[in-house]
Enzyme design. Structure first.
Site, mmCIF file in Angstrom:
data_model
loop_
_atom_site.group_PDB
_atom_site.id
_atom_site.type_symbol
_atom_site.label_atom_id
_atom_site.label_comp_id
_atom_site.label_asym_id
_atom_site.label_seq_id
_atom_site.Cartn_x
_atom_site.Cartn_y
_atom_site.Cartn_z
ATOM 1 N N PRO A 12 -0.469 24.181 -50.452
ATOM 2 C CA PRO A 12 -1.658 23.253 -50.973
ATOM 3 C C PRO A 12 -1.830 23.307 -52.552
ATOM 4 O O PRO A 12 -2.609 22.721 -52.945
ATOM 5 C CB PRO A 12 -2.819 23.730 -50.152
ATOM 6 N N ASP A 35 6.747 16.783 -57.065
ATOM 7 C CA ASP A 35 5.405 15.644 -57.062
ATOM 8 C C ASP A 35 4.801 16.299 -58.242
ATOM 9 O O ASP A 35 4.530 17.619 -58.570
ATOM 10 C CB ASP A 35 4.510 16.076 -55.914
ATOM 11 N N LYS A 56 4.143 11.596 -58.183
ATOM 12 C CA LYS A 56 3.271 11.160 -57.090
ATOM 13 C C LYS A 56 2.058 11.921 -57.017
ATOM 14 O O LYS A 56 2.002 13.117 -57.111
ATOM 15 C CB LYS A 56 4.020 11.572 -55.641
ATOM 16 N N ASP A 89 2.772 20.185 -46.739
ATOM 17 C CA ASP A 89 3.912 20.122 -45.972
ATOM 18 C C ASP A 89 4.795 18.837 -45.943
ATOM 19 O O ASP A 89 4.041 17.892 -45.937
ATOM 20 C CB ASP A 89 3.549 20.259 -44.444
ATOM 21 N N THR A 117 -0.110 22.981 -45.196
ATOM 22 C CA THR A 117 -0.719 21.674 -45.262
ATOM 23 C C THR A 117 -2.242 21.912 -45.705
ATOM 24 O O THR A 117 -2.819 22.843 -45.503
ATOM 25 C CB THR A 117 -0.694 20.685 -44.051
ATOM 26 N N ALA A 118 -2.835 20.966 -46.488
ATOM 27 C CA ALA A 118 -4.042 20.912 -47.091
ATOM 28 C C ALA A 118 -5.059 21.299 -46.077
ATOM 29 O O ALA A 118 -5.759 21.969 -46.504
ATOM 30 C CB ALA A 118 -4.301 19.710 -47.904
ATOM 31 N N MET A 169 -6.447 11.810 -47.953
ATOM 32 C CA MET A 169 -6.432 10.418 -49.152
ATOM 33 C C MET A 169 -7.393 9.770 -48.568
ATOM 34 O O MET A 169 -7.116 8.338 -48.629
ATOM 35 C CB MET A 169 -4.761 9.861 -48.769
ATOM 36 N N ALA A 198 -8.305 22.898 -52.361
ATOM 37 C CA ALA A 198 -8.270 23.877 -51.302
ATOM 38 C C ALA A 198 -7.204 24.819 -51.908
ATOM 39 O O ALA A 198 -6.054 24.457 -52.277
ATOM 40 C CB ALA A 198 -7.886 23.585 -50.006
#
Ligand code: SAH
Length: 261
Positions: A12, A35, A56, A89, A117-118, A169, A198
């Site tokens: 994250p 990214d 991105k 992820d 993952t976030a 998002m 986070a």
């Protein structure tokens, strides 16, 4: 040359939330496509690699996905270890599938390395489980974002059917999100938490309710997830839906989280 492309989750944000496997691959990589959201210290672990930002950011694509796909395929012809480094992820809202399809079509070997993952980093930071026993037995991971040319989505219905959820998002769409979820049957009093950045030192969070989400969302400019569920009630009530911003983490923990210190 037929190289291997590794689709690697960078986690994250905090560089030390990277898996050991990812760190080892970065150290060996010949070329890394990363990214914009990936922490510079994480990219710097790829000491011998050519580093290519593919820009991105928060779901916006400044480098067209098709072009990224092609670059990965091409890089495998000239480099042995190609790393595609993605935020969180790779398999969750990461467009990994398009890259996998392109690699498979070109006969390029690939491997996916998961990342934190976030939503899970946000839950960790709050100290509130997404599947709190007796309260939340299902969790939906959703996004209201629909890219051009994609069919409409039932994200709000999926979210309304689950006990708890994480919205990715969602920045800039707070009003539509609240309206869609209320229309799908979530009570306006549903407790929420918004967690921005986070795992990073600059992280902050707000507890509110679905109805008051639009009032607070404008305060977030960095990447943020919106968490929903009854388990956030106690803290949402304790701030009485006002714009009380909690300090993200106590000072000592902040320092510990900032792994690069
Ligand atoms: N594959 C990524 C998600 C990419 S979509 C993952 O697994 O986390 C980008 C969205 O992820 C952002 O719009 C935001 O909703 C969320 N996000 C990414 N990093 C975040 C962070 N550190 N804190 C909160 N949300 C984050």
């Amino acid at each position: 040359m037929s190289g291997v492309v590794y689709l690697v989750g960078a986690g994250p944000g905090a560089p030390d939330l990277l898996t050991l496997r990812a760190a080892k691959l970065l150290a060996k990589a010949d070329i890394v496509f990363h990214d914009a959201l990936v922490h510079p210290d994480t990219v710097a672990l790829a000491t011998r690699a050519e580093k290519v930002p593919v820009g991105k950011r928060c779901g916006k694509h400044s480098t067209a996905q098709k072009f990224i796909n092609k670059r990965l395929v091409d890089a495998a012809q000239t480099h042995a270890i190609v790393v595609r480094l993605k935020g969180g992820d790779p398999m969750l809202f990461g467009r990994a599938q398009e890259e996998i399809a392109a690699l498979e079509a070109a006969g390029v070997r690939y491997e996916v390395v998961p990342g934190v993952t976030a939503a899970l980093a946000a839950a960790a930071e709050l100290g509130i489980s997404l599947t709190q026993r007796g309260v939340a037995r299902s969790v939906a991971f959703v996004t209201p974002r629909i890219a051009e040319g994609e069919p409409p989505s039932d994200w709000a219905q999926s979210m309304a059917a689950a006990d708890a959820g994480a919205i990715y998002m969602g920045s800039g769409q707070a009003e539509q999100i609240a309206a869609a979820l209320i229309a799908a049957g979530k009570p306006p009093t549903t407790p929420i938490a918004i967690v921005e950045s986070a795992s990073l030192a600059e992280s902050h969070r707000i507890f509110a309710t679905l109805a008051s989400l639009p009032r607070f969302a404008s305060q977030f400019s960095g990447p943020a997830v919106i968490l929903l569920g009854p388990q956030f009630r106690a803290r949402a009530q304790s701030v009485r839906n006002s714009a009380v911003e909690e300090d993200s983490v106590p000072a000592p923990r902040r320092r510990a989280l900032n792994s690069t210190d």
